[in-house]
Design an enzyme around this catalytic site. Structure first.
Site, PDB file in Angstrom:
ATOM      1  N   LYS A   5       4.346  -8.076   4.034  1.00 60.58           N
ATOM      2  CA  LYS A   5       3.756  -7.806   2.766  1.00 60.58           C
ATOM      3  C   LYS A   5       4.541  -6.193   2.433  1.00 60.58           C
ATOM      4  CE  LYS A   5      -0.197  -5.610   2.868  1.00 60.58           C
ATOM      5  NZ  LYS A   5      -0.259  -4.244   2.066  1.00 60.58           N
ATOM      6  N   ASN A   6       4.454  -5.377   3.395  1.00 62.95           N
ATOM      7  CA  ASN A   6       4.640  -4.171   3.309  1.00 62.95           C
ATOM      8  C   ASN A   6       6.277  -3.887   3.159  1.00 62.95           C
ATOM      9  OD1 ASN A   6       2.181  -3.368   3.048  1.00 62.95           O
ATOM     10  ND2 ASN A   6       1.948  -2.581   4.682  1.00 62.95           N
TER      11      ASN A   6
ATOM     12  N   CYS B 227      -9.119   5.423  -2.498  1.00 59.02           N
ATOM     13  CA  CYS B 227      -9.504   3.943  -2.017  1.00 59.02           C
ATOM     14  C   CYS B 227     -10.258   4.117  -0.826  1.00 59.02           C
ATOM     15  CB  CYS B 227      -8.155   2.983  -1.754  1.00 59.02           C
ATOM     16  SG  CYS B 227      -7.560   3.215  -0.339  1.00 59.02           S
TER      17      CYS B 227
ATOM     18  N   ARG C  70      -5.698   9.166  -0.706  1.00 58.61           N
ATOM     19  CA  ARG C  70      -4.229   8.765  -0.766  1.00 58.61           C
ATOM     20  C   ARG C  70      -3.589   9.144  -2.239  1.00 58.61           C
ATOM     21  NH1 ARG C  70      -4.172   2.382   0.682  1.00 58.61           N
ATOM     22  NH2 ARG C  70      -1.881   2.641   1.107  1.00 58.61           N
TER      23      ARG C  70
ATOM     24  N   ASP D  80      -2.589   0.574  10.654  1.00 58.47           N
ATOM     25  CA  ASP D  80      -2.766  -0.716  10.183  1.00 58.47           C
ATOM     26  C   ASP D  80      -3.311  -1.723  11.165  1.00 58.47           C
ATOM     27  OD1 ASP D  80      -2.432  -0.100   7.728  1.00 58.47           O
ATOM     28  OD2 ASP D  80      -0.201  -1.011   7.530  1.00 58.47           O
TER      29      ASP D  80
ATOM     30  N   ARG E 217      -5.311 -10.447   0.382  1.00 59.23           N
ATOM     31  CA  ARG E 217      -4.026  -9.508  -0.080  1.00 59.23           C
ATOM     32  C   ARG E 217      -2.837  -9.689   0.759  1.00 59.23           C
ATOM     33  NH1 ARG E 217      -6.205  -3.899  -1.165  1.00 59.23           N
ATOM     34  NH2 ARG E 217      -3.719  -3.908  -1.313  1.00 59.23           N
TER      35      ARG E 217
HETATM   36  N1  EPU Z   1      -0.006  10.972   1.360  1.00 56.82           N
HETATM   37  C1  EPU Z   1      -0.166  12.263   0.826  1.00 56.82           C
HETATM   38  N2  EPU Z   1       0.698  12.446  -0.490  1.00 56.82           N
HETATM   39  C2  EPU Z   1       1.535  11.619  -0.860  1.00 56.82           C
HETATM   40  C3  EPU Z   1       1.763  10.388  -0.109  1.00 56.82           C
HETATM   41  C4  EPU Z   1       0.941  10.189   0.988  1.00 56.82           C
HETATM   42  O1  EPU Z   1      -1.110  13.159   1.146  1.00 56.82           O
HETATM   43  O2  EPU Z   1       2.272  11.664  -1.786  1.00 56.82           O
HETATM   44  C5  EPU Z   1      -0.850  11.043   2.758  1.00 56.82           C
HETATM   45  C6  EPU Z   1      -1.762   9.899   2.518  1.00 56.82           C
HETATM   46  O3  EPU Z   1      -2.945  10.107   1.812  1.00 56.82           O
HETATM   47  C7  EPU Z   1      -1.916   9.385   4.092  1.00 56.82           C
HETATM   48  C8  EPU Z   1      -0.707   9.767   4.719  1.00 56.82           C
HETATM   49  O4  EPU Z   1       0.079  10.509   3.929  1.00 56.82           O
HETATM   50  O5  EPU Z   1      -2.867  10.375   4.722  1.00 56.82           O
HETATM   51  C9  EPU Z   1       0.139   8.578   4.786  1.00 56.82           C
HETATM   52  O6  EPU Z   1       0.237   7.655   3.869  1.00 56.82           O
HETATM   53  P1  EPU Z   1       1.444   6.818   3.390  1.00 56.82           P
HETATM   54  O7  EPU Z   1       2.056   7.320   2.289  1.00 56.82           O
HETATM   55  O8  EPU Z   1       2.564   6.747   4.554  1.00 56.82           O
HETATM   56  O9  EPU Z   1       0.924   5.376   3.193  1.00 56.82           O
HETATM   57  P2  EPU Z   1       1.303   4.299   1.932  1.00 56.82           P
HETATM   58  O10 EPU Z   1       2.683   4.549   1.868  1.00 56.82           O
HETATM   59  O11 EPU Z   1       0.313   4.488   0.765  1.00 56.82           O
HETATM   60  C10 EPU Z   1       1.881   2.400   3.432  1.00 56.82           C
HETATM   61  C11 EPU Z   1       1.120   0.885   3.703  1.00 56.82           C
HETATM   62  C12 EPU Z   1      -0.212   1.264   4.263  1.00 56.82           C
HETATM   63  C13 EPU Z   1      -0.232   1.850   5.559  1.00 56.82           C
HETATM   64  C14 EPU Z   1       0.534   3.100   5.494  1.00 56.82           C
HETATM   65  C15 EPU Z   1       0.570   4.039   6.770  1.00 56.82           C
HETATM   66  C16 EPU Z   1       2.392  -0.362   2.088  1.00 56.82           C
HETATM   67  C17 EPU Z   1       2.561  -0.774   0.696  1.00 56.82           C
HETATM   68  N3  EPU Z   1       1.164   0.266   2.586  1.00 56.82           N
HETATM   69  O12 EPU Z   1       0.915   3.195   2.875  1.00 56.82           O
HETATM   70  O13 EPU Z   1      -0.486  -0.254   4.603  1.00 56.82           O
HETATM   71  O14 EPU Z   1      -1.323   1.914   6.118  1.00 56.82           O
HETATM   72  O15 EPU Z   1       1.834   3.073   4.700  1.00 56.82           O
HETATM   73  O16 EPU Z   1       1.557   3.237   7.685  1.00 56.82           O
HETATM   74  O17 EPU Z   1       3.446  -0.139   2.643  1.00 56.82           O
HETATM   75  C18 EPU Z   1      -2.126  -2.278   4.655  1.00 56.82           C
HETATM   76  O18 EPU Z   1      -1.058  -2.746   4.897  1.00 56.82           O
HETATM   77  O19 EPU Z   1      -3.139  -2.603   4.983  1.00 56.82           O
HETATM   78  C19 EPU Z   1      -1.869  -0.771   4.340  1.00 56.82           C
HETATM   79  C20 EPU Z   1      -3.048   0.068   3.949  1.00 56.82           C
END
Ligand code: EPU
Length: 419
Positions: free
Chosen positions: A22-23, A117, A122, A306, A398
């Site tokens: 998915k990701n 969320c 996030r 995850d 999802r």
């Molecule tokens: N963060 C910030 N500012 C930003 C972006 C992120 O403070 O601009 C913080 C977030 O709040 C969090 C940390 O950085 O505390 C890491 O978040 P990240 O941005 O890496 O998460 P994401 O990109 O939103 C993806 C996956 C998630 C997975 C995380 C961490 C996708 C679509 N989603 O989310 O997947 O948990 O990376 O590996 O790729 C899931 O599949 O269940 C899922 C939540």
């Protein structure tokens, strides 16, 4: 709303296939917006988040053709709108991934700001900061991100923290920017590498994906291609955990074990016998109860957030005391309260959950709160005495393709009932 009813007590046995990730599929579908030609994406899992992404692209005027094997052909030449509405973004935060491609290729984007969320606040400040640094004019107003740019400019981006979709958004934007962009402190997740491989097949110039410094040299345009998404390492890990919790013996095919080193290490510590091939992985618990393990989540290649909820479930029936620390998200322990309702002994202190294993959980009606939390409740149901009813399973749909069919194939007593 559908529910899953699980009657616990069967050690899982047999072989199943792992679906596409998915990701990786979500950013790759967003990346098709960058291409002048038709991009065909294969090995796409049949999931709710994929349907949402297709709807998002479709509403922009992008043409999508899906065949019966879930190959999706995307032609963005008919795009009319550069808009991601709140009603879609609120159901899927990964919609933010269209921001970079839209502003980079079409010079404008209006994308709803995702809210907090179930697992944390996030924010997407780093996506926005990065694009501004590349020259985009960005305003956040009335809950939307409005971005404009004549042509993005390559620059040096040092990320304040490791963000997966942030790295992906900026890497996509940089492919069509003028000059060279470096992303330092980049995410190293295999899904980032998969996206880079797809972009490279589209004609992008990218070096270093999979390390913490990615270098992207902008090109004038990207072409069409055919690309198959990599296997889902979190789905793989979830079924490994399902085998571990039930004392089972399971083989997972069409996966890539090398992406799961941290998870495999912890499973071995829990007492699992693990055999690896290039594209398959086998776990055998020999009917034994798992040993409790300590887990600390961190960006790849460390133990994935995850997989945290699923390991919490394993720990609550394991022999001994385990300490689970969540360092990536601030509020990713919603499953703990539901597991406690099934008889789990868990003490939550800030971002640490201390588990003391019990011999057996008891079935209870429980509620899914997010995707991975839901998976942990299903795992707990597999070993609980009685019928566990997991409500709000749209969260599971999802991210897990045909979960009840796959588990049933391994012998689990599980069924979906309409709510
Ligand atoms: N963060 C910030 N500012 C930003 C972006 C992120 O403070 O601009 C913080 C977030 O709040 C969090 C940390 O950085 O505390 C890491 O978040 P990240 O941005 O890496 O998460 P994401 O990109 O939103 C993806 C996956 C998630 C997975 C995380 C961490 C996708 C679509 N989603 O989310 O997947 O948990 O990376 O590996 O790729 C899931 O599949 O269940 C899922 C939540």
């Amino acid at each position: 709303m559908d529910k899953l009813i699980i009657t616990g007590g069967v050690p899982l046995k047999g072989e199943i296939r792992v679906s596409g990730a998915k990701n990786a599929a979500l950013p790759i579908l967003a990346a098709t917006l960058l291409s002048d030609g038709v991009v065909t994406v294969g090995n796409i899992p049949h999931l709710h988040d994929i349907t949402t992404t297709m709807e998002l692209l479709g509403r922009m005027g992008v043409e999508l053709v899906v065949d019966e094997r879930m190959n999706i052909e995307v032609d963005s030449s008919s795009i009319k709108d550069f808009y991601a509405p709140y009603e879609l973004v609120k159901t899927m935060r990964a919609s933010i991934l269209v921001l970079g491609p839209l502003v980079s290729r079409f010079g404008e984007a209006l994308v709803s700001l995702p809210g907090g969320c179930a697992i944390g606040s996030r924010p997407v400040n780093l996506h926005i900061q990065g694009l501004s640094k590349m020259g985009a004019d960005i305003k956040v107003e009335k809950g939307f991100i409005r971005a404009k740019a004549k042509k993005l400019k390559g620059t040096r981006l040092i990320m304040d923290l490791v963000t997966v979709t942030g790295t992906e958004n900026l890497m996509m934007a940089a492919t069509l920017a003028k000059g060279t962009t470096t992303i330092e402190n980049a995410a190293r997740e295999p899904e980032v590498v998969d996206l880079a491989n797809c972009l490279t097949a589209m004609g992008a110039h990218i070096d270093g994906a999979g390390t913490d410094t990615i270098l992207i040299e902008g090109v004038d345009s990207l072409n069409g291609t055919k690309y198959d998404v990599l296997p889902d390492r979190i789905e793989t890990g979830t079924y490994l955990a399902a085998a571990a919790i039930t004392g089972g013996h399971v083989r997972l095919k069409d996966t890539r074990p090398e992406m799961l080193k941290a998870v495999v290490e912890k499973l071995k510590e829990a007492g699992a016998d693990i055999t690896l091939g290039d594209t398959w992985i086998e776990i055998n618990m020999h009917g034994d109860r798992p040993q409790a393990v300590n887990v600390r989540t961190s960006p790849y290649p460390a133990f994935p957030t995850d997989m945290q909820a699923q390991f919490t479930a394993v720990n609550v029936v394991a022999d001994g005391t385990g300490v689970i620390s969540e360092t990536v998200f601030e509020n990713r322990f919603m499953h703990v309260h539901e597991l406690q309702r099934m008889g789990a002994d868990i003490r939550l202190q800030g971002n640490t959950a201390v588990t003391r294993g019990v011999q057996r959980l008891t079935a209870a009606p429980v509620m899914a709160t997010d995707l991975r939390a839901s998976a942990s409740l299903v795992l707990a149901g597999l070993v609980a005495a009685g019928d566990t009813a997991v409500d709000r399973i749209y969260h599971i749909d999802r991210g897990y393709e045909s979960i009840e069919e796959k588990l049933a194939k391994l012998g689990a007593r599980i069924r979906r009932v309409p709510g």
